[in-house]
Design a protein around this motif. Structure first.
Motif, mmCIF file in Angstrom:
data_model
loop_
_atom_site.group_PDB
_atom_site.id
_atom_site.type_symbol
_atom_site.label_atom_id
_atom_site.label_comp_id
_atom_site.label_asym_id
_atom_site.label_seq_id
_atom_site.Cartn_x
_atom_site.Cartn_y
_atom_site.Cartn_z
ATOM 1 N N VAL A 198 -2.894 24.766 34.446
ATOM 2 C CA VAL A 198 -2.383 23.407 34.672
ATOM 3 C C VAL A 198 -2.936 22.455 33.617
ATOM 4 C CG1 VAL A 198 -2.353 21.465 36.280
ATOM 5 C CG2 VAL A 198 -2.082 23.796 37.140
ATOM 6 N N GLY A 199 -4.224 22.588 33.322
ATOM 7 C CA GLY A 199 -4.832 21.745 32.306
ATOM 8 C C GLY A 199 -4.225 21.954 30.927
ATOM 9 N N ASP A 200 -3.912 23.205 30.605
ATOM 10 C CA ASP A 200 -3.267 23.488 29.316
ATOM 11 C C ASP A 200 -1.937 22.757 29.194
ATOM 12 O OD1 ASP A 200 -5.367 25.198 28.708
ATOM 13 O OD2 ASP A 200 -4.317 26.980 29.419
ATOM 14 N N VAL A 201 -1.161 22.792 30.267
ATOM 15 C CA VAL A 201 0.141 22.106 30.265
ATOM 16 C C VAL A 201 -0.054 20.603 30.095
ATOM 17 C CG1 VAL A 201 2.194 21.592 31.632
ATOM 18 C CG2 VAL A 201 1.229 23.901 31.646
ATOM 19 N N MET A 202 -1.060 20.055 30.771
ATOM 20 C CA MET A 202 -1.348 18.625 30.639
ATOM 21 C C MET A 202 -1.748 18.272 29.214
ATOM 22 S SD MET A 202 -3.471 18.088 34.197
ATOM 23 C CE MET A 202 -3.989 16.427 33.719
ATOM 24 N N ASP A 203 -2.541 19.130 28.585
ATOM 25 C CA ASP A 203 -2.989 18.863 27.213
ATOM 26 C C ASP A 203 -1.817 18.882 26.239
ATOM 27 O OD1 ASP A 203 -5.507 18.715 28.249
ATOM 28 O OD2 ASP A 203 -6.115 20.723 27.597
ATOM 29 N N ILE A 204 -0.909 19.837 26.416
ATOM 30 C CA ILE A 204 0.271 19.899 25.547
ATOM 31 C C ILE A 204 1.118 18.644 25.737
ATOM 32 C CG2 ILE A 204 2.437 21.124 25.120
ATOM 33 C CD1 ILE A 204 0.951 23.713 25.836
ATOM 34 N N GLY A 205 1.259 18.212 26.995
ATOM 35 C CA GLY A 205 2.004 16.985 27.259
ATOM 36 C C GLY A 205 1.330 15.770 26.661
ATOM 37 N N LEU A 206 -0.005 15.750 26.684
ATOM 38 C CA LEU A 206 -0.751 14.645 26.086
ATOM 39 C C LEU A 206 -0.490 14.548 24.588
ATOM 40 C CD1 LEU A 206 -2.937 12.410 26.374
ATOM 41 C CD2 LEU A 206 -4.646 14.204 25.950
ATOM 42 N N LEU A 207 -0.524 15.684 23.924
ATOM 43 C CA LEU A 207 -0.274 15.693 22.480
ATOM 44 C C LEU A 207 1.166 15.286 22.160
ATOM 45 C CD1 LEU A 207 -2.118 18.929 21.304
ATOM 46 C CD2 LEU A 207 -2.773 16.565 20.855
ATOM 47 N N ALA A 208 2.088 15.768 22.961
ATOM 48 C CA ALA A 208 3.501 15.488 22.680
ATOM 49 C C ALA A 208 3.863 14.037 22.953
ATOM 50 C CB ALA A 208 4.387 16.412 23.521
ATOM 51 N N GLY A 209 3.208 13.430 23.928
ATOM 52 C CA GLY A 209 3.620 12.090 24.323
ATOM 53 C C GLY A 209 2.815 10.970 23.726
ATOM 54 N N ASP A 210 1.683 11.271 23.095
ATOM 55 C CA ASP A 210 0.829 10.210 22.563
ATOM 56 C C ASP A 210 1.298 9.772 21.179
ATOM 57 O OD1 ASP A 210 -2.030 8.857 23.037
ATOM 58 O OD2 ASP A 210 -1.794 9.339 20.909
ATOM 59 N N THR A 211 1.385 8.475 20.991
ATOM 60 C CA THR A 211 1.798 7.927 19.683
ATOM 61 C C THR A 211 0.798 6.905 19.163
ATOM 62 O OG1 THR A 211 3.126 6.216 20.785
ATOM 63 C CG2 THR A 211 4.242 8.265 20.187
ATOM 64 N N THR A 212 -0.405 6.880 19.763
ATOM 65 C CA THR A 212 -1.380 5.861 19.364
ATOM 66 C C THR A 212 -2.065 6.201 18.052
ATOM 67 O OG1 THR A 212 -3.108 6.961 20.655
ATOM 68 C CG2 THR A 212 -1.808 5.240 21.757
#
Length: 291
Positions: A74-88
């Motif tokens: 679950v954490g791996d999926v969250m991390d991938i989503g974090l990278l994909a969605g972050d634009t800061t």
């Protein structure tokens, strides 16, 4: 035996990997942010580090590491989503691609570990056993238990048992989300004042079996030993959830037998408020493994 060692080694590797990743995230969060382009979000990286350390410790120290391995997926999926969605941040496309690829590879490794853990136990029923001394004779305890309609006063997950004849019966137990699960069962062995064994008939939604043995205690009273075996759908996943929520089957059976002891010795079951009751019913571990 070789396969067991290999599975254990794989699980331990995942545990130490989680410890290493967590330590790195706590030690150098700013550097990781720069590498993957998360801007100044060190607090996020630190939170990831704490999660990784917790999962690693759980995998290495727990008797049942599966819930912690599932948490890593679950954490791996969250991390991938974090990278994909972050634009800061302003990462290079190469850095972001490399980071996503590494995390994806780790996720596949974690998934392989979960799959192997499930295979290891998928064909083995969950077995629990508890023994307790009750200050009553074997004859009294046997007669109470042999009247199967009394068993809801013993097992917290049993709603009712209707006896068809001397051998077969219909069981209704508490299931997930307040629903009830039902099955037919038969007595396969009994010796008066000594033991009773039962099992579900073909087609049961939760195949299970059990036995109770009554022996004279060394000094006085009777030793009661209960063995239960369950083989519910997705057994390991359900047990993982039960472990996280504090619903271990061994503890549940121990609690059931203690209340059986109270019922037989005192004629009632004391509640936490000091009042007596036939049975207080909360969510049990069986509710979770029948999901």
């Amino acid at each position: 035996m070789t396969h067991t060692r290999e599975r254990r080694s794989l699980t331990q590797a995942v545990g130490w990997l989680s410890i290493g990743l967590g330590a790195g995230a706590l030690i150098a969060p700013r550097m990781i942010c720069r590498m993957v382009g998360l801007g100044r979000r060190e607090e996020v990286i630190r939170a990831v580090g704490v999660r990784e350390l917790a999962c690693g410790a759980g995998i290495l120290l727990s008797k049942n590491p599966l819930p912690w391995t599932c948490a890593r997926v679950v954490g791996d999926v969250m991390d991938i989503g974090l990278l994909a969605g972050d634009t800061t941040g302003r990462p290079s496309s190469l850095n972001r691609t490399i980071a996503t690829s590494v995390i994806s590879g780790i996720a596949l490794f974690d998934l392989a570990t979960v799959k192997e853990s499930y295979r290891a136990g998928a064909s083995t029923p969950l077995s629990v056993r508890q023994t307790l001394t009750i200050n009553k004779s074997r004859e009294e305890l046997y007669q109470f238990w042999r009247t199967l309609s009394n068993l809801p006063n013993v097992f917290s997950h049993v709603v009712s048992v209707e006896e068809h004849n001397d051998k077969t019966s219909h069981w209704t137990v508490k299931g997930p989300a307040g629903k009830q699960v039902e099955w037919e069962a038969e007595i396969v062995e009994e010796r008066e004042n000594e033991c009773i064994s039962w099992r579900t008939l073909d087609g049961a939604s939760v195949p299970n079996s059990g036995s109770v043995v009554f022996r004279d205690a060394p000094h006085r009273g009777t030793e009661v030993t209960v063995d239960l075996q369950y083989d519910p759908p997705l057994r390991l996943a359900g047990i993982a959830l039960a472990s996280l929520l504090g619903g271990e089957p061994e503890q549940q059976l121990k609690s059931d037998l203690r209340q059986f002891k109270q019922l037989m010795e005192a004629g009632e079951i004391a509640t936490t408020r000091g009042q007596s009751a036939g049975r207080e019913r909360g969510e049990t571990w069986l509710d979770r493994i029948t999901h």
